[in-house]
Design an enzyme around this catalytic site. Structure first.
Site, PDB file in Angstrom:
ATOM      1  N   ASP A  21       0.839  -1.193   0.000  1.00  0.00           N
ATOM      2  CA  ASP A  21       0.000   0.000   0.000  1.00  0.00           C
ATOM      3  C   ASP A  21       0.876   1.245   0.000  1.00  0.00           C
ATOM      4  OD1 ASP A  21       0.953  -0.283   2.606  1.00  0.00           O
ATOM      5  OD2 ASP A  21      -0.998  -0.663   3.484  1.00  0.00           O
ATOM      6  N   ASN A  49      -7.969  -1.565  13.838  1.00  0.00           N
ATOM      7  CA  ASN A  49      -9.392  -1.789  13.538  1.00  0.00           C
ATOM      8  C   ASN A  49      -9.580  -3.049  12.693  1.00  0.00           C
ATOM      9  OD1 ASN A  49      -8.220  -0.976  11.182  1.00  0.00           O
ATOM     10  ND2 ASN A  49      -9.594   0.752  10.797  1.00  0.00           N
ATOM     11  N   HIS A  83      -7.805  -3.820  10.004  1.00  0.00           N
ATOM     12  CA  HIS A  83      -7.496  -3.657   8.577  1.00  0.00           C
ATOM     13  C   HIS A  83      -6.297  -4.512   8.172  1.00  0.00           C
ATOM     14  CE1 HIS A  83      -4.773   0.179   9.223  1.00  0.00           C
ATOM     15  NE2 HIS A  83      -4.041  -0.915   9.289  1.00  0.00           N
ATOM     16  N   GLU A 105      -9.913  -0.939   4.893  1.00  0.00           N
ATOM     17  CA  GLU A 105     -10.549  -0.480   6.122  1.00  0.00           C
ATOM     18  C   GLU A 105     -11.952  -1.069   6.248  1.00  0.00           C
ATOM     19  OE1 GLU A 105      -8.413   0.920   7.891  1.00  0.00           O
ATOM     20  OE2 GLU A 105      -8.009   2.990   7.387  1.00  0.00           O
TER      21      GLU A 105
HETATM   22  C1  F6R Z   1       1.430  -1.400   6.482  1.00  0.00           C
HETATM   23  C2  F6R Z   1      -0.001  -1.605   6.513  1.00  0.00           C
HETATM   24  C3  F6R Z   1      -0.814  -1.699   7.770  1.00  0.00           C
HETATM   25  C4  F6R Z   1      -0.049  -2.188   8.996  1.00  0.00           C
HETATM   26  C5  F6R Z   1      -0.954  -2.229  10.220  1.00  0.00           C
HETATM   27  C6  F6R Z   1      -0.188  -2.593  11.477  1.00  0.00           C
HETATM   28  O1  F6R Z   1       1.912  -1.387   5.140  1.00  0.00           O
HETATM   29  O2  F6R Z   1      -0.570  -1.690   5.484  1.00  0.00           O
HETATM   30  O3  F6R Z   1      -1.918  -2.526   7.516  1.00  0.00           O
HETATM   31  O4  F6R Z   1       0.457  -3.477   8.726  1.00  0.00           O
HETATM   32  O5  F6R Z   1      -1.571  -0.983  10.406  1.00  0.00           O
HETATM   33  O6  F6R Z   1       0.763  -1.594  11.726  1.00  0.00           O
HETATM   34  P1  F6R Z   1       1.831  -1.717  12.918  1.00  0.00           P
HETATM   35  O7  F6R Z   1       2.670  -2.886  12.571  1.00  0.00           O
HETATM   36  O8  F6R Z   1       2.606  -0.445  12.889  1.00  0.00           O
HETATM   37  O9  F6R Z   1       1.036  -1.936  14.157  1.00  0.00           O
END
Ligand code: F6R
Length: 240
Positions: free
Chosen positions: A67, A136, A138, A143
């Site tokens: 992403d 959440n 995702h 989302e």
């Molecule tokens: C990262 C991404 C997000 C993270 C998720 C967890 O490229 O797409 O989905 O993997 O938000 O983030 P952390 O590891 O910082 O808790």
């Protein structure tokens, strides 16, 4: 779903590095999704250390971007491609030509998303999707609420994701509010998935992911129906 519970974050990172190393040893040209965020940083450091010791070779690995924020150049400090380059691609010497990009700095986001899906398909899909778990539920920037067939597309970040990303960039107003994300269709079709989850703050959403009802409110819950999914959590995230 196959859960592995690690004693702590360092152990989690080492086990994740074992899983990635095993795949790359047997399939040097494997295609891998490597997420940004904080959770995989220990994994990336472990892989870089193995590379320095001559135990890991990513020369043929193909890396698929998960992403990126919309409208940021690659050299913007907030660009997720830049994050991936600094944390993963450069320490492992993955050639730029081996990266399937999802470019945030594109004049035509819809065309960029279609091109990404076509390129991933032509490359034979994803061998291993390493994913982090959003607060959440995702995956990437898929989302809630979202269905399992959602394609790669432009998305608006939810307030929960803006809030959680604010810590990376020094405040909510520094967080872009639109992004491109690999679709649920791409992620759920991966031949193998490794969901890495660390910290007590993820415990409630991890349990909704693993044993809650499958549905749009927790995108990661669709992993209950996907092939070959490993949930790798530390004890802080899993609980007793
Ligand atoms: C990262 C991404 C997000 C993270 C998720 C967890 O490229 O797409 O989905 O993997 O938000 O983030 P952390 O590891 O910082 O808790």
């Amino acid at each position: 779903m196959h859960p592995i519970i690690a004693e702590d974050y360092d152990t989690l990172s080492r086990i994740a590095a074992d899983i990635v190393s095993d795949l790359v040893r047997t399939h040097p040209r494997a295609s891998l999704i490597a997420p940004t965020g904080e959770t995989p940083l220990g994994l990336y450091r472990a892989l870089a250390a193995r590379r320095r010791r001559g135990e890991f070779d990513a020369s043929y690995l193909r890396v698929v971007q998960l992403d990126d924020y919309l409208g940021l150049d690659d050299d913007d400090p907030r660009s997720l491609y830049r994050w991936m380059k600094t944390a993963f691609l450069d320490p492992l010497s993955v050639p730029d030509a081996h990266v399937i990009r999802l470019r945030g700095n594109t004049p035509d986001p819809d065309a960029a998303c279609r091109a990404y899906e076509a390129t991933v398909r032509a490359a034979g899909g994803i061998d291993l999707a390493v994913l982090g778990l959003g607060p959440n539920g995702h995956l990437g920037f898929n989302e809630p609420p979202i269905g399992p067939d959602a394609p790669t597309r432009r998305v608006a970040l939810t307030p929960a994701s803006v809030e959680s990303n604010a810590r990376y960039w020094g405040g909510r107003d520094r967080v872009p509010t639109a992004a491109l994300t690999a679709g649920m269709d791409v992620l759920l079709a991966a031949r193998q998935t490794l969901l890495v989850v660390s910290g007590a703050h993820k415990r409630a959403i991890l349990h909704r992911t693993v044993e809650g009802p499958i549905g749009p409110d927790v995108p990661a819950s669709y992993l209950q129906q996907a092939n070959n999914v490993t949930i790798l959590a530390d004890k802080a995230a899993w609980g007793e």
